[in-house]
Design a protein around this motif. Structure first.
Motif, PDB file in Angstrom:
ATOM      1  N   PHE A 141       3.284   4.801   4.219  1.00  0.00           N
ATOM      2  CA  PHE A 141       2.139   4.347   3.658  1.00  0.00           C
ATOM      3  C   PHE A 141       1.591   5.390   2.631  1.00  0.00           C
ATOM      4  CE2 PHE A 141      -2.275   3.490   3.475  1.00  0.00           C
ATOM      5  CZ  PHE A 141      -2.629   2.218   3.529  1.00  0.00           C
ATOM      6  N   CYS A 143      -1.438   6.855   0.131  1.00  0.00           N
ATOM      7  CA  CYS A 143      -2.906   6.430  -0.691  1.00  0.00           C
ATOM      8  C   CYS A 143      -2.919   7.274  -1.730  1.00  0.00           C
ATOM      9  CB  CYS A 143      -3.793   7.113   0.271  1.00  0.00           C
ATOM     10  SG  CYS A 143      -5.405   7.228  -0.279  1.00  0.00           S
ATOM     11  N   SER A 148       0.339  10.513   2.422  1.00  0.00           N
ATOM     12  CA  SER A 148       1.296   9.641   2.770  1.00  0.00           C
ATOM     13  C   SER A 148       1.533   9.809   4.114  1.00  0.00           C
ATOM     14  CB  SER A 148       2.400   9.334   1.901  1.00  0.00           C
ATOM     15  OG  SER A 148       3.495  10.276   2.499  1.00  0.00           O
ATOM     16  N   GLN A 151       3.797   4.710   8.960  1.00  0.00           N
ATOM     17  CA  GLN A 151       3.271   3.929   9.839  1.00  0.00           C
ATOM     18  C   GLN A 151       4.037   2.982  10.266  1.00  0.00           C
ATOM     19  OE1 GLN A 151      -0.501   3.299   7.695  1.00  0.00           O
ATOM     20  NE2 GLN A 151      -1.214   5.436   7.854  1.00  0.00           N
ATOM     21  N   TRP A 153       3.470  -1.064  11.617  1.00  0.00           N
ATOM     22  CA  TRP A 153       2.679  -2.205  11.646  1.00  0.00           C
ATOM     23  C   TRP A 153       3.371  -3.368  11.799  1.00  0.00           C
ATOM     24  CZ3 TRP A 153      -2.238  -1.042  10.523  1.00  0.00           C
ATOM     25  CH2 TRP A 153      -2.795  -0.009  10.054  1.00  0.00           C
ATOM     26  N   ILE A 230      -0.802  -5.617   4.803  1.00  0.00           N
ATOM     27  CA  ILE A 230       0.111  -4.274   4.513  1.00  0.00           C
ATOM     28  C   ILE A 230       1.053  -4.696   3.384  1.00  0.00           C
ATOM     29  CG2 ILE A 230       2.090  -2.946   5.865  1.00  0.00           C
ATOM     30  CD1 ILE A 230      -0.855  -2.138   6.550  1.00  0.00           C
ATOM     31  N   PRO A 232       3.712  -2.389   1.106  1.00  0.00           N
ATOM     32  CA  PRO A 232       4.410  -1.377   0.852  1.00  0.00           C
ATOM     33  C   PRO A 232       4.543  -1.077  -0.658  1.00  0.00           C
ATOM     34  CG  PRO A 232       5.510  -2.318   2.723  1.00  0.00           C
ATOM     35  CD  PRO A 232       4.489  -3.426   2.127  1.00  0.00           C
ATOM     36  N   GLY A 236      -2.245   2.495  -1.062  1.00  0.00           N
ATOM     37  CA  GLY A 236      -3.099   2.032  -0.132  1.00  0.00           C
ATOM     38  C   GLY A 236      -4.349   1.245  -0.327  1.00  0.00           C
ATOM     39  N   ASN A 239      -4.114  -2.468   0.383  1.00  0.00           N
ATOM     40  CA  ASN A 239      -3.956  -3.062   1.739  1.00  0.00           C
ATOM     41  C   ASN A 239      -5.189  -3.180   2.242  1.00  0.00           C
ATOM     42  OD1 ASN A 239      -0.674  -1.644   2.405  1.00  0.00           O
ATOM     43  ND2 ASN A 239      -1.526  -1.329   0.854  1.00  0.00           N
TER      44      ASN A 239
END
Ligand SMILES: Nc1nc2c(c(=O)[nH]1)N[C@H]1C(S)=C(S)[C@@H](COP(=O)(O)O)O[C@H]1N2
Ligand SMILES: [Mo]
Length: 268
Positions: A141, A143, A148, A151, A153, A230, A232, A236, A239
């Motif tokens: 993930f 930002c 990063s 993660q 999910w 979410i 990818p 971010g 998201n």
């Protein structure tokens, strides 16, 4: 705990580290080889953790049966983000951004509102979303602020929701091809405090999830309970946590950070 009172720093291309540049080039170059070339790398990790339909993992089945309606779930020219093993996922997942989360939310009465021109609004519960096939996704993930984190999910594919409820097409009928879809999908928090716009191809990406789990547990409030996006293939910022409404449209939906001067697409 971090606060998000200041604007995220959006790196310009030349500000990227060499590492990021290489990764970016690598990801971009995937597109040239098409989906098939991904099979030996991250794709298998992704596929092997997916629900099976018959003996063939669902994502592969969708690609193989290109004449079937299920193939309409995916647009053909999309690269997949690399995926990781379960034990590589962070235990302490960062929290970043509280726009649209400042007012308390009653999880019991929460509903997902779906709007599109020419069609009655559709209201779904979390249980409705949970009846769709569940996918787990472990990815890096990213930002725009420069961090990063790998993660984990879990949730339903946005493309499955769209296909199952015959959403997002101008005719209101199941799609016969990409051109049938509205150009954009907008999402907003219930209080309209945060909102993002996605081009429809990104929304239909096979790794775009309506996530209701993180690390195998129901989402925590500040991670976007009860349901978040979410995606990818985007930074971010796209998201969106705590989805309230989804709206299909041909016009670009408003976007919180684009309104504040950042690139609309923030793609990876
Ligand atoms: N509702 C809402 N969603 C949001 C944000 C926000 O401020 N409000 N921030 C975004 C940003 S900038 C990032 S990096 C991620 C962070 O998700 P996390 O807090 O679960 O790590 O959420 C995104 N979604
Ligand atoms: Mo971010």
């Amino acid at each position: 705990m971090e606060t998000n009172e200041q604007e995220p720093h959006m790196p310009e291309r030349e500000e990227l580290t060499t590492d990021q540049q290489i990764r970016r080039r690598t990801i971009k170059s995937f597109a040239w080889f098409g989906l098939a070339s991904l099979v030996p790398v991250g794709f298998w990790k992704y596929v092997s953790s997916q629900p099976k339909e018959g003996s063939i993992p669902a994502p592969l089945r969708a690609i193989l049966n290109s004449n079937e309606q299920v193939a309409n779930m995916y647009f053909s020219n999309q690269h997949l983000a690399p995926t990781f093993a379960l034990d590589e996922a962070a235990k302490n997942v960062r929290i970043n951004g509280r726009e649209g989360l400042r007012s308390p939310l009653d999880q019991a009465t929460w509903q997902l509102q779906i709007q599109q021109p020419g069609r009655d609004n559709l209201t779904l519960s979390l249980d409705d979303v949970k009846t769709l096939p569940k996918f787990d996704l472990i990815f890096d993930f990213k930002c725009v602020e420069g961090w990063s984190q790998v993660q984990h999910w879990g949730g339903a594919r946005l493309a499955d929701l769209i296909t199952h409820y015959k959403l997002g097409t101008r005719t209101g009928q199941p799609a016969t091809g990409e051109a049938d879809y509205f150009n954009y999908l907008g999402m907003e928090t219930p209080d309209k405090g945060y909102y993002v716009g996605l081009d429809i191809a990104s929304a239909m990406h096979p790794q775009a999830l309506l996530a209701y789990e993180m690390n195998g547990e129901p989402l925590a409030d500040l991670h976007g309970a009860p349901l978040r996006l979410i995606i990818p293939v985007k930074y971010g910022v796209k998201n969106l946590k705590r989805i309230g409404t989804m709206t299909f449209a041909d016009e670009r939906p408003r976007d919180f950070w684009a309104e504040r001067g950042y690139d609309y697409h923030v793609g990876l």
